[in-house]
Design a protein around this motif. Sequence first.
Motif, mmCIF file in Angstrom:
data_model
loop_
_atom_site.group_PDB
_atom_site.id
_atom_site.type_symbol
_atom_site.label_atom_id
_atom_site.label_comp_id
_atom_site.label_asym_id
_atom_site.label_seq_id
_atom_site.Cartn_x
_atom_site.Cartn_y
_atom_site.Cartn_z
ATOM 1 N N PRO A 71 67.486 12.671 -6.330
ATOM 2 C CA PRO A 71 66.088 11.290 -6.304
ATOM 3 C C PRO A 71 65.381 12.392 -5.478
ATOM 4 C CG PRO A 71 67.749 9.944 -6.053
ATOM 5 C CD PRO A 71 68.569 11.347 -6.186
ATOM 6 N N GLU A 72 65.588 12.811 -4.068
ATOM 7 C CA GLU A 72 65.391 13.674 -3.559
ATOM 8 C C GLU A 72 64.726 15.019 -4.180
ATOM 9 O OE1 GLU A 72 69.681 12.667 -0.595
ATOM 10 O OE2 GLU A 72 68.854 13.089 -2.893
ATOM 11 N N ASN A 73 65.663 16.015 -5.270
ATOM 12 C CA ASN A 73 64.602 17.368 -6.402
ATOM 13 C C ASN A 73 63.478 16.201 -6.516
ATOM 14 O OD1 ASN A 73 66.118 19.393 -4.055
ATOM 15 N ND2 ASN A 73 67.516 19.089 -5.946
ATOM 16 N N ALA A 74 64.159 15.220 -6.885
ATOM 17 C CA ALA A 74 62.859 14.522 -7.853
ATOM 18 C C ALA A 74 61.524 14.240 -6.948
ATOM 19 C CB ALA A 74 63.300 13.176 -8.273
ATOM 20 N N ILE A 75 61.951 13.421 -6.103
ATOM 21 C CA ILE A 75 60.693 13.582 -5.188
ATOM 22 C C ILE A 75 59.687 15.102 -5.150
ATOM 23 C CG2 ILE A 75 59.866 13.113 -2.185
ATOM 24 C CD1 ILE A 75 62.060 10.875 -2.604
ATOM 25 N N LYS A 76 60.627 15.531 -4.682
ATOM 26 C CA LYS A 76 59.607 16.996 -4.194
ATOM 27 C C LYS A 76 59.251 17.713 -6.017
ATOM 28 C CE LYS A 76 62.965 18.822 -0.719
ATOM 29 N NZ LYS A 76 64.335 19.748 -0.490
ATOM 30 N N LYS A 77 59.360 17.105 -7.073
ATOM 31 C CA LYS A 77 59.117 18.015 -8.136
ATOM 32 C C LYS A 77 57.698 16.829 -8.180
ATOM 33 C CE LYS A 77 61.555 20.600 -10.681
ATOM 34 N NZ LYS A 77 60.987 21.434 -11.923
ATOM 35 N N GLY A 78 57.789 15.660 -7.870
ATOM 36 C CA GLY A 78 56.570 14.980 -8.053
ATOM 37 C C GLY A 78 55.345 15.218 -7.489
ATOM 38 N N ALA A 79 56.444 16.629 -6.373
ATOM 39 C CA ALA A 79 55.130 16.936 -5.626
ATOM 40 C C ALA A 79 54.507 18.033 -5.481
ATOM 41 C CB ALA A 79 55.422 16.685 -3.804
ATOM 42 N N GLU A 80 54.968 18.198 -6.297
ATOM 43 C CA GLU A 80 54.475 20.082 -6.729
ATOM 44 C C GLU A 80 53.569 18.807 -7.400
ATOM 45 O OE1 GLU A 80 56.978 22.647 -8.848
ATOM 46 O OE2 GLU A 80 58.980 22.132 -7.370
ATOM 47 N N GLY A 81 53.603 18.302 -8.028
ATOM 48 C CA GLY A 81 52.316 17.985 -9.342
ATOM 49 C C GLY A 81 51.064 17.376 -8.546
ATOM 50 N N VAL A 82 51.248 16.356 -7.126
ATOM 51 C CA VAL A 82 50.278 16.436 -6.702
ATOM 52 C C VAL A 82 49.215 17.555 -5.655
ATOM 53 C CG1 VAL A 82 49.582 15.502 -4.230
ATOM 54 C CG2 VAL A 82 51.160 13.846 -5.841
ATOM 55 N N ILE A 83 50.375 18.401 -5.024
ATOM 56 C CA ILE A 83 50.041 19.724 -4.865
ATOM 57 C C ILE A 83 49.080 20.333 -5.749
ATOM 58 C CG2 ILE A 83 50.683 21.596 -3.547
ATOM 59 C CD1 ILE A 83 52.237 19.954 -2.455
ATOM 60 N N LYS A 84 49.638 20.205 -6.840
ATOM 61 C CA LYS A 84 48.639 21.379 -7.920
ATOM 62 C C LYS A 84 47.535 21.159 -8.840
ATOM 63 C CE LYS A 84 52.494 24.599 -10.021
ATOM 64 N NZ LYS A 84 51.532 25.265 -9.531
ATOM 65 N N THR A 85 47.634 19.710 -7.859
ATOM 66 C CA THR A 85 46.153 18.619 -9.105
ATOM 67 C C THR A 85 45.119 19.021 -7.611
ATOM 68 O OG1 THR A 85 47.843 16.788 -9.518
ATOM 69 C CG2 THR A 85 45.297 16.574 -8.651
ATOM 70 N N LEU A 86 45.352 18.734 -6.361
ATOM 71 C CA LEU A 86 44.841 18.912 -5.299
ATOM 72 C C LEU A 86 44.331 20.751 -4.708
ATOM 73 C CD1 LEU A 86 46.445 16.539 -2.791
ATOM 74 C CD2 LEU A 86 43.997 16.282 -3.146
ATOM 75 N N GLN A 87 45.419 21.364 -5.120
ATOM 76 C CA GLN A 87 44.601 22.797 -5.337
ATOM 77 C C GLN A 87 43.710 23.185 -6.225
ATOM 78 O OE1 GLN A 87 48.351 24.917 -6.160
ATOM 79 N NE2 GLN A 87 49.301 24.637 -3.652
ATOM 80 N N LYS A 98 46.544 15.304 -14.633
ATOM 81 C CA LYS A 98 47.193 15.323 -15.924
ATOM 82 C C LYS A 98 48.002 17.522 -16.267
ATOM 83 C CE LYS A 98 47.482 14.931 -21.245
ATOM 84 N NZ LYS A 98 46.164 14.531 -22.493
ATOM 85 N N ASP A 99 47.447 18.234 -16.311
ATOM 86 C CA ASP A 99 47.321 19.315 -16.727
ATOM 87 C C ASP A 99 48.287 19.681 -14.982
ATOM 88 O OD1 ASP A 99 46.320 19.442 -18.651
ATOM 89 O OD2 ASP A 99 43.743 20.038 -17.508
ATOM 90 N N SER A 100 48.184 19.668 -14.585
ATOM 91 C CA SER A 100 49.105 19.912 -12.895
ATOM 92 C C SER A 100 50.611 19.237 -13.270
ATOM 93 C CB SER A 100 48.721 19.673 -11.854
ATOM 94 O OG SER A 100 47.367 20.110 -11.610
ATOM 95 N N PHE A 101 51.043 18.080 -13.649
ATOM 96 C CA PHE A 101 52.125 17.381 -13.359
ATOM 97 C C PHE A 101 52.607 18.268 -14.621
ATOM 98 C CE2 PHE A 101 50.353 14.169 -10.898
ATOM 99 C CZ PHE A 101 51.714 13.367 -10.009
ATOM 100 N N SER A 102 51.625 18.101 -15.784
ATOM 101 C CA SER A 102 52.657 19.454 -16.769
ATOM 102 C C SER A 102 53.280 20.572 -16.833
ATOM 103 C CB SER A 102 51.544 19.600 -18.082
ATOM 104 O OG SER A 102 52.335 20.544 -19.216
ATOM 105 N N GLU A 103 52.636 21.439 -15.968
ATOM 106 C CA GLU A 103 53.227 22.260 -15.038
ATOM 107 C C GLU A 103 54.110 22.635 -14.060
ATOM 108 O OE1 GLU A 103 49.321 24.637 -13.734
ATOM 109 O OE2 GLU A 103 48.226 24.526 -15.317
ATOM 110 N N ALA A 104 54.088 21.680 -13.151
ATOM 111 C CA ALA A 104 54.802 21.410 -12.543
ATOM 112 C C ALA A 104 56.224 20.605 -12.633
ATOM 113 C CB ALA A 104 54.448 20.123 -11.641
ATOM 114 N N LEU A 105 55.910 20.350 -14.197
ATOM 115 C CA LEU A 105 57.555 20.016 -14.740
ATOM 116 C C LEU A 105 58.388 20.872 -15.579
ATOM 117 C CD1 LEU A 105 56.572 15.688 -15.507
ATOM 118 C CD2 LEU A 105 57.982 16.660 -13.036
ATOM 119 N N GLY A 106 56.798 21.950 -16.259
ATOM 120 C CA GLY A 106 57.489 22.541 -16.841
ATOM 121 C C GLY A 106 57.637 21.683 -18.647
ATOM 122 N N VAL A 107 56.742 20.979 -18.586
ATOM 123 C CA VAL A 107 56.809 19.986 -20.153
ATOM 124 C C VAL A 107 55.633 20.576 -20.922
ATOM 125 C CG1 VAL A 107 58.679 18.797 -18.676
ATOM 126 C CG2 VAL A 107 56.816 17.681 -18.292
#
Length: 344
Positions: free
Chosen positions: A101-117, A209-218
């Motif tokens: 769960p801790e790493n999953a939270i960080k993965k989700g955060a990557e999607g948010v960070i990429k969106t904002l960037q 949508k694009d940002s989470f796709s990149e962060a998750l690698g899916v």
Amino acid sequence: MDSFRFIVERGPQDLILAGEEALLESVSNGAPPILRFVIFDPTAVLIGYHQAVEQEVNVDEVKKRGWDIGRRPTGGGAIIMGKDQLGWEIYADGSLLGGSPENAIKKGAEGVIKTLQKLGIDANFRPKNDVEVKGKKISGIGAFSIGKYIAVTGTILLDFDAEALVSTLRLTSEKLKDKLAKDFKERLTWVSKELGRSIEMSELISIAKDSFSEALGVKLMEGQYTEEEKKLISQLRLKYSSPDWIYNLRKPLSGDVKFIERKFPGGLVRLQVKLAGESIIESVLLTGDFFVEPRRAIYDLESRLKWSRVDELEENIREWYKGIKIIGISENDLISLFNEVLKK
């Protein structure tokens, strides 16, 4: 490359929160993983799984505004979600999300960070479960699991009414550190505030949508619910609209109760203890915005301590800690809190 279904849902809190539970169960039973974006309509004040409505929400003010109140299946604190707040959710095998769960939270955060960037906003992950912009929270994240399958849920604040937050939540002196509401508003920020202009929710969704796709690698595939998911969501809406689930699941104790609250790195803990005589614990209630895995473990601790001896307290808590995980709250923290409240 793995594929995720991509779904956008708009509706009332019971529909959306029923989906959170149903989709994790569905994925754990073999359905394809999902990235879901949600918009709450009408606006809802949502408390965390371990919180009590009476301690967190100004119910009269919420009703006056015509908003809903709901209880999430995840831990964490009370939040407001409406047409200007984008909720995002990931449901997948934990191996796709870092294994915990801790790493999953960080993965989700990557999607948010990429969106904002991509919007020109510099953001960072702030442990345990926030994304911040210049020290101000713009996204909160939670997680819960079924076996190896994990759900990660979070927010991106497109716009926000800080006055509404202050008026509808019970912001205690402990949590606010005796600061005024004006100071509290400085702890949060949102996209339109950072950009100095408004953007449409549809634009935010497209970028996210694009940002989470990149962060998750899916690869994201426009999808829909399975027939079983539709059926389960329909059934679970009864639970998430039920007053028993919303108000009574974590109802404060009554009578001669000892009370204390303390802010730890892992969140705010409110502890109520009712004694029978001087040496027997009659009942215990632990509420707050913390995260526990498994998430029902708090009930196990409360049950373990019910009608136990005070002098067995430390042993019982240490034994309970062997089977659970609380981010940012140690067994010594909890033992000290109990000892402190029992001296009152």
